[in-house]
Design an enzyme around this catalytic site. Structure first.
Site, PDB file in Angstrom:
ATOM      1  N   ARG A 130       1.100   8.321  -6.066  1.00 46.07           N
ATOM      2  CA  ARG A 130       1.698   7.450  -7.087  1.00 46.07           C
ATOM      3  C   ARG A 130       3.140   7.875  -7.378  1.00 46.07           C
ATOM      4  NH1 ARG A 130      -3.317   8.017  -9.734  1.00 46.07           N
ATOM      5  NH2 ARG A 130      -2.366   9.015 -11.534  1.00 46.07           N
ATOM      6  N   ASP A 142       2.294   6.836 -13.349  1.00 44.47           N
ATOM      7  CA  ASP A 142       2.559   6.113 -12.102  1.00 44.47           C
ATOM      8  C   ASP A 142       4.069   6.070 -11.900  1.00 44.47           C
ATOM      9  OD1 ASP A 142       2.728   4.390  -9.926  1.00 44.47           O
ATOM     10  OD2 ASP A 142       1.154   3.058 -10.655  1.00 44.47           O
ATOM     11  N   GLN A 175      -9.196   0.948   0.847  1.00 41.48           N
ATOM     12  CA  GLN A 175      -8.416  -0.255   0.567  1.00 41.48           C
ATOM     13  C   GLN A 175      -7.500  -0.613   1.732  1.00 41.48           C
ATOM     14  OE1 GLN A 175      -6.612   0.662  -3.329  1.00 41.48           O
ATOM     15  NE2 GLN A 175      -7.926  -0.918  -4.180  1.00 41.48           N
ATOM     16  N   HIS A 217       0.838  -1.198   0.000  1.00 40.30           N
ATOM     17  CA  HIS A 217       0.000   0.000   0.000  1.00 40.30           C
ATOM     18  C   HIS A 217       0.872   1.246   0.000  1.00 40.30           C
ATOM     19  CE1 HIS A 217      -3.848   2.088   0.876  1.00 40.30           C
ATOM     20  NE2 HIS A 217      -3.050   2.960   1.485  1.00 40.30           N
ATOM     21  N   SER A 218       0.757   2.049  -1.038  1.00 42.21           N
ATOM     22  CA  SER A 218       1.509   3.300  -1.103  1.00 42.21           C
ATOM     23  C   SER A 218       0.796   4.374  -0.294  1.00 42.21           C
ATOM     24  CB  SER A 218       1.664   3.750  -2.559  1.00 42.21           C
ATOM     25  OG  SER A 218       2.443   2.822  -3.283  1.00 42.21           O
ATOM     26  N   ARG A 247       5.647   5.060  -9.026  1.00 45.22           N
ATOM     27  CA  ARG A 247       5.991   4.279  -7.839  1.00 45.22           C
ATOM     28  C   ARG A 247       7.085   3.246  -8.119  1.00 45.22           C
ATOM     29  NH1 ARG A 247      -0.010   2.674  -5.997  1.00 45.22           N
ATOM     30  NH2 ARG A 247      -0.158   2.459  -8.262  1.00 45.22           N
ATOM     31  N   LYS A 259       0.887  -3.563 -10.767  1.00 44.35           N
ATOM     32  CA  LYS A 259       1.553  -3.786  -9.481  1.00 44.35           C
ATOM     33  C   LYS A 259       2.019  -5.229  -9.377  1.00 44.35           C
ATOM     34  CE  LYS A 259      -0.022  -1.762  -5.777  1.00 44.35           C
ATOM     35  NZ  LYS A 259      -0.849  -1.421  -4.572  1.00 44.35           N
ATOM     36  N   THR A 316      -4.891  -6.530  -4.612  1.00 46.77           N
ATOM     37  CA  THR A 316      -4.795  -5.375  -5.509  1.00 46.77           C
ATOM     38  C   THR A 316      -5.758  -5.550  -6.672  1.00 46.77           C
ATOM     39  OG1 THR A 316      -3.274  -4.007  -6.841  1.00 46.77           O
ATOM     40  CG2 THR A 316      -2.953  -6.387  -6.936  1.00 46.77           C
ATOM     41  N   GLU A 373       3.846   8.887  -1.751  1.00 45.68           N
ATOM     42  CA  GLU A 373       2.576   9.600  -1.888  1.00 45.68           C
ATOM     43  C   GLU A 373       2.279   9.962  -3.344  1.00 45.68           C
ATOM     44  OE1 GLU A 373      -0.819  11.326  -0.421  1.00 45.68           O
ATOM     45  OE2 GLU A 373       0.736  10.913   1.057  1.00 45.68           O
TER      46      GLU A 373
END
Length: 212
Positions: A94, A126, A70, A51-52, A128, A154, A149, A92
């Site tokens: 993405r 994105d 989520q 989880h970001s 991340r 991911k 997810t 934070e």
């Protein structure tokens, strides 16, 4: 390896008592945590979420996204299963950071969708990075995960980072009028597996006299 384990402690929550493990990334200076419950190092695939961080959704109850929903659902699912882990990753928006996320929200208020807003700020859709996940899981003795997810990217990113993902577990929660467009964009532009909202049935007009 840039990920260093720091310490662990008990973390009582409304869902159950987790063990909180702290990690530091010397390459970025960021701090990440893992919340585990039960025996996660027995060799069996573990229910997990990567989880970001989403300050607005996780801590400020924002309804613009589904992140807070989520996170809560993932913690509850781990508690109900009796064992599992949630990795809480400090990336934070993405990966663009909190202030740029606010700038992106401003652009969304003007009509841009979540992908267009990031791109207008000069970022990718994105940004991340999941390279910290494998060493965090390895420290906990976790060999394989069942990943909660809706995002197939991911799954691929974690697999590319050396994490064995044996199953994708849907996490479809939190749709509301404020994030409906956001979720539709995640499905259409980022490939998330999300059900579309039900369509209202078409209204048909009939004469009072069906025989006429």
């Amino acid at each position: 390896m840039s990920i260093t384990y720091v310490a662990s402690s008990r973390l009582p929550t409304p869902f159950g008592v987790f063990t909180m493990h702290g990690f530091e990334d010397s390459a970025t200076g960021k701090e990440h945590i893992a919340l585990s419950m039960g025996d996660v190092g027995n060799g069996e695939p573990v229910l997990a979420r990567a989880h970001s961080e989403c300050l607005t959704g996780d801590a400020l109850f924002s309804m613009r996204c589904d992140c807070g929903y989520q996170l809560e659902a993932a913690l509850r699912a781990v508690a109900e299963a009796g064992h599992g882990v949630v990795l809480y990753l400090r990336q934070e928006g993405r990966g663009i950071g909190l202030l740029n996320k606010i700038r992106a929200y401003h652009l969304q208020d003007q009509g841009a969708d979540t992908v267009e807003a990031n791109e207008q700020l000069g970022f990718g859709a994105d940004m991340r990075d999941y390279s910290m996940c494998q060493p965090m899981l390895e420290h906990l003795g976790i060999k394989a995960i069942r990943l909660m997810t809706n995002n197939p990217r991911k799954v691929k990113a974690l697999s590319a980072a050396g994490v064995q993902v044996v199953e994708r577990v849907p996490l479809e929660v939190g749709r509301n009028p404020h994030n409906d467009g956001y979720l539709n964009t995640k499905a259409s532009k980022l490939g998330h597996y999300l059900p579309q909202p039900p369509q209202a049935p078409a209204i048909t007009h009939q004469d009072d006299d069906p025989a006429s």
